[in-house]
Scaffold this motif. Structure first.
Motif, short mmCIF file in Angstrom:
data_model
loop_
_atom_site.label_atom_id
_atom_site.label_comp_id
_atom_site.label_asym_id
_atom_site.label_seq_id
_atom_site.Cartn_x
_atom_site.Cartn_y
_atom_site.Cartn_z
N ALA A 17 0.88 -1.17 0.00
CA ALA A 17 0.00 0.00 0.00
C ALA A 17 0.91 1.21 0.00
CB ALA A 17 -0.91 0.00 1.23
N THR A 18 0.94 1.98 -1.10
CA THR A 18 1.92 3.04 -1.25
C THR A 18 1.27 4.32 -1.78
OG1 THR A 18 2.49 2.26 -3.48
CG2 THR A 18 3.82 1.43 -1.66
N HIS A 19 1.79 5.45 -1.31
CA HIS A 19 1.39 6.78 -1.78
C HIS A 19 -0.12 6.99 -1.75
CE1 HIS A 19 5.29 8.37 -2.80
NE2 HIS A 19 5.61 7.23 -3.38
N LEU A 20 -0.73 6.56 -0.64
CA LEU A 20 -2.16 6.75 -0.46
C LEU A 20 -2.43 8.00 0.37
CD1 LEU A 20 -3.16 3.10 0.55
CD2 LEU A 20 -3.07 4.07 -1.75
N SER A 21 -3.58 8.59 0.17
CA SER A 21 -4.12 9.59 1.12
C SER A 21 -5.44 9.04 1.63
CB SER A 21 -4.31 10.94 0.45
OG SER A 21 -5.35 10.91 -0.50
N LEU A 22 -5.48 8.80 2.94
CA LEU A 22 -6.66 8.19 3.56
C LEU A 22 -7.23 9.17 4.57
CD1 LEU A 22 -4.15 5.71 3.71
CD2 LEU A 22 -6.30 4.45 3.61
N LEU A 23 -8.52 9.50 4.41
CA LEU A 23 -9.18 10.41 5.32
C LEU A 23 -10.44 9.76 5.87
CD1 LEU A 23 -7.33 12.37 3.61
CD2 LEU A 23 -9.07 14.13 4.03
N GLY A 24 -10.48 9.61 7.20
CA GLY A 24 -11.65 9.08 7.88
C GLY A 24 -12.02 9.98 9.03
N PHE A 41 4.43 -7.80 3.59
CA PHE A 41 3.56 -6.64 3.34
C PHE A 41 4.36 -5.37 3.59
CE2 PHE A 41 0.89 -3.28 5.13
CZ PHE A 41 0.00 -3.08 4.08
N VAL A 42 4.13 -4.34 2.75
CA VAL A 42 4.76 -3.05 2.98
C VAL A 42 3.74 -1.94 2.78
CG1 VAL A 42 5.59 -2.90 0.58
CG2 VAL A 42 6.69 -1.53 2.36
N ALA A 43 3.73 -0.99 3.74
CA ALA A 43 2.98 0.26 3.61
C ALA A 43 4.01 1.37 3.55
CB ALA A 43 2.04 0.45 4.79
N ARG A 44 3.93 2.21 2.54
CA ARG A 44 5.00 3.20 2.35
C ARG A 44 4.41 4.51 1.81
NH1 ARG A 44 8.48 0.33 -0.81
NH2 ARG A 44 9.77 -0.25 0.96
N ASP A 45 4.92 5.63 2.34
CA ASP A 45 4.60 6.96 1.80
C ASP A 45 3.11 7.24 1.77
OD1 ASP A 45 7.22 8.18 1.07
OD2 ASP A 45 7.38 6.41 -0.21
N CYS A 46 2.45 7.01 2.90
CA CYS A 46 1.01 7.24 2.98
C CYS A 46 0.70 8.34 3.99
CB CYS A 46 0.28 5.96 3.38
SG CYS A 46 0.40 4.63 2.17
N ASP A 99 7.91 5.69 6.22
CA ASP A 99 7.69 6.99 5.58
C ASP A 99 6.21 7.33 5.49
OD1 ASP A 99 10.49 7.53 5.03
OD2 ASP A 99 10.36 5.96 3.52
N CYS A 100 5.51 7.14 6.60
CA CYS A 100 4.09 7.45 6.66
C CYS A 100 3.82 8.53 7.70
CB CYS A 100 3.28 6.20 6.99
SG CYS A 100 3.29 4.95 5.69
N VAL A 101 2.77 9.31 7.46
CA VAL A 101 2.35 10.39 8.36
C VAL A 101 0.96 10.06 8.88
CG1 VAL A 101 1.84 12.85 8.55
CG2 VAL A 101 3.74 12.08 7.10
N ILE A 102 0.80 10.13 10.21
CA ILE A 102 -0.46 9.76 10.85
C ILE A 102 -1.02 10.96 11.60
CG2 ILE A 102 -1.53 8.29 12.61
CD1 ILE A 102 0.62 6.19 11.95
N TRP A 103 -2.32 11.20 11.40
CA TRP A 103 -3.06 12.24 12.11
C TRP A 103 -4.29 11.57 12.70
CZ3 TRP A 103 -2.27 17.81 11.90
CH2 TRP A 103 -3.31 18.56 12.46
#
Length: 469
Positions: A253-260, A276-281, A312-316
């Protein structure tokens, strides 16, 4: 939606696993072969149906880029693609002198001229622009797309610019679901027992009304799949977890923008995943940014979760949940070689790093590396809280009622300048948290360099501390 339709109108502890290295090598080869001439930055079209922001104006290398008012999610958003360094200019309606660019660890100090800030961006990053009295601006850069499919190509479900409402999309093995920039697709995507499925593009999947908490339906679900990839799109969450990789191998899962915005809108969840890798999200969620767990052994069996990497992920995260969570349900025998690297938690409701280990898994070689926690947290709880206990999330089917174990828990360069405390709590002498490392970590303005800097019980240890070198 008919999945056979070709077109819709309109790691180990410190190193990546072989799968993760293959992903990086393939990306490098693709750029080398296809990207001899660097492409100019590309601003993405506005998301259909959304008002334009009245708070921000954005220019990339002098070219205006659309800014969306997504105040339903407490953000304004803008998206563009780049291959080379660019100059970013953000114009405010008033004084810009107090604006800041996050994550702070990138050290971006903008130049301020009247009501405009500007800075140089060397590579695609996920940034948040903040200033007092305004909703923040999520500025999400992605690599320039290559090998873009055309409408009507075999094995491609193509959604062009505009609004589409396909409802349930069910790709099968070998298919690509492509959301072009400027596409708004209302629905959800479920893939089961498939190999070689890719969901990609620069459009947006809006799952509100389709991802429903009562039905436990996700915006994107991969179940019992292999070699599947989710790349580049935006996801707007409904009322349940936004993405889940269940019993799935060799996935990304890469370069996603997820808004909930509602409770239970986890960002990226895995259960029984390998390689599994999650990167740049960018993950704006009202529950756990990452929810990595094993929920139902009676239904899903007890496959291991191993060799999984988030980087390399940002969490809010605000309102409910935590920055990230290992657990609560851990109904499996083994969770091992799990790494969270280069993670920025800008806001968190509960803990920034949380594990309420509620079942029987052995959690082995779990590592948090280059982890930056910018805020104190909404509920003034421990910034790191790891414990083993019977909780309301423990197995309730009678399948197995037993506690687990942590063996190898590493925190390396974890920084929490506003953090309150660190708590580690084992369950019993047979269900311990052991072989723990704090390496070059800081809580508040002080290093974590001795047992007096953390809170533990008698079922935790040995704990090592490293500060030199």
């Amino acid at each position: 939606m008919n999945p056979h339709s070709a077109e819709a109108t309109g790691p180990t502890r410190t190193t990546s696993s072989p799968f993760h290295r293959r992903i990086a090598i393939r990306s490098a080869i693709l750029i080398t072969v296809l990207g001899v001439a660097q492409a100019a930055p590309v601003g993405h079209p506005p998301i259909p149906g959304l008002p334009a922001s009245q708070s921000y104006k954005l220019r990339i290398d002098g070219v205006p880029v659309a800014v969306n008012d997504e105040s339903d999610f407490d953000f304004h958003t803008a998206f563009f693609s780049m291959d080379e360094p660019v100059t970013v200019e953000v114009e405010f309606p008033g004084d810009a002198s107090h604006a800041s660019v996050h994550p702070l660890r990138h050290g971006i100090k903008p130049k301020v001229v009247d009501n405009t800030i500007s800075f140089r961006l060397e590579k695609p990053l996920k940034l948040v622009i903040r200033t007092e009295g305004m909703l923040p601006l999520a500025l999400c850069a992605t690599p320039v797309e290559r090998e873009i499919p055309e409408p009507g190509e075999p094995h491609v479900l193509y959604f062009g610019p505009g609004v589409h409402e396909p409802g349930l999309i069910e790709p099968v093995s070998g298919q690509t679901v492509y959301l072009a920039a400027g596409a708004l697709v209302k629905g959800r995507i479920e893939t089961r027992d498939a190999t070689g499925v890719t969901i990609r593009g620069r459009g947006t999947l809006d799952s509100r009304g389709f991802s429903v908490r009562d039905d436990k339906t996700h915006a994107v679900l991969f179940e019992r799949c292999k070699d599947v990839h989710l790349e580049g799109i935006g996801i707007r969450g409904g009322s349940w977890w936004m993405t889940l990789f269940l019993l799935t191998k060799d996935a990304s899962a890469t370069h996603l923008s997820l808004l909930g915005k509602t409770v239970n809108t986890d960002g990226i969840d895995i259960d029984g995943a390998e390689n599994f890798v999650a990167r740049d999200c960018f993950i704006r969620c009202e529950d756990d940014g990452f929810g990595w767990h094993a929920v139902d052994a009676e239904a899903n069996g007890q496959p291991p979760t191993r060799d999984c990497l988030a980087e390399d992920c940002v969490i809010w995260n605000t309102g409910w949940g935590n920055g990230l969570r290992v657990g609560a349900s851990m109904e499996t025998d083994l969770f091992e070689n799990i790494t969270f690297r280069n993670i920025d938690v800008l806001e968190h409701a509960g803990a920034a790093i949380y594990s309420d280990h509620s079942d029987w898994a052995l959690c082995r070689n779990i590592r948090f590396e280059n982890f930056f926690i910018e805020s104190r947290g909404k509920k003034d709880r421990p910034v790191i809280n790891i414990y083993i206990a019977k909780t309301r999330y423990s197995n309730a089917t009678g399948f197995r009622d037993e506690r687990g174990h942590y063996d190898g828990l590493e925190f390396v360069r974890v920084f929490a300048p506003a953090g309150t405390s660190v708590q580690l709590t084992g369950h019993s002498d047979a269900h311990r948290i052991e072989n723990v490392l704090f390496g070059h970590c800081r809580l508040g303005n002080e290093p974590i360099d001795g047992p007096e800097d953390i809170e533990t019980n008698e079922f935790v240890g040995p704990v090592r501390f490293e500060t030199a070198g």
